[in-house]
Write a protein that holds these residues in place. Structure first.
Motif, PDB file in Angstrom:
ATOM      1  N   LYS A   1       0.419  -1.537   0.015  1.00 24.48           N
ATOM      2  CA  LYS A   1       0.210   0.427  -0.177  1.00 24.48           C
ATOM      3  C   LYS A   1       0.265   1.205  -0.316  1.00 24.48           C
ATOM      4  N   GLU A   2       1.873   0.931   0.780  1.00 21.76           N
ATOM      5  CA  GLU A   2       3.130   2.927   0.679  1.00 21.76           C
ATOM      6  C   GLU A   2       3.470   2.701  -0.591  1.00 21.76           C
TER       7      GLU A   2
ATOM      8  N   GLU B   1       1.046   3.688  -3.474  1.00 22.50           N
ATOM      9  CA  GLU B   1       0.927   5.239  -2.674  1.00 22.50           C
ATOM     10  C   GLU B   1       1.703   5.995  -3.356  1.00 22.50           C
TER      11      GLU B   1
END
Length: 136
Positions: free
Chosen positions: A130-131, A134
């Motif tokens: 996710k990091e 993003e």
């Protein structure tokens, strides 16, 4: 929705049916079923297989954006003492380590390719994915 009848042990009523079919359709699985047409959905997942799945589903897109190649990842050399350069998962393991999605175990010198993921490790990997997504 997605429909496949490829795996005899993943019925349309199995909770992971759509995900398994999608991963298979996209070529993100390291297997296409065994000789008996089985996926074995309840078996543990080895770290090297998880690295392959993450490479195919996410990391290759990141590498393309960064203009990095498989050869680049292989040329990084051995990152872990327990993953030989001739290991069939050497490239996926180096790639997921490069993007810090999956890293070493213990003091960081081993990857534990045949170790299975536990729930905490899976959560950390998903959080890292996710990091990274993003960021891109």
């Amino acid at each position: 929705g997605i429909n496949c009848n490829k795996f005899s042990d993943v019925s349309p009523y199995h909770y992971a049916y759509t995900a398994v079919c999608y991963f298979d359709k996209e070529g993100w699985l390291d297997i296409s079923g065994d000789d008996y047409g089985k996926f074995y959905p309840d078996d543990p997942l080895e770290r090297e297989i998880a690295a392959y799945n993450i490479l195919k589903s996410i990391v290759e897109d990141l590498m393309e954006k960064d203009e990095l190649t498989e050869d680049f990842m292989k040329d990084l050399g051995r990152q872990f003492t327990d993953v030989a350069t001739y290991n069939e998962y050497f490239y996926p393991i180096n790639a997921v380590d490069f993007y810090e999605l999956m890293t070493g175990q213990g003091d960081g010198t081993i990857f534990g390719p045949n170790n299975t993921l536990n729930r905490a490790e899976a959560a950390v990997i998903l959080w890292r994915v996710k990091e990274v997504v993003e960021f891109y």
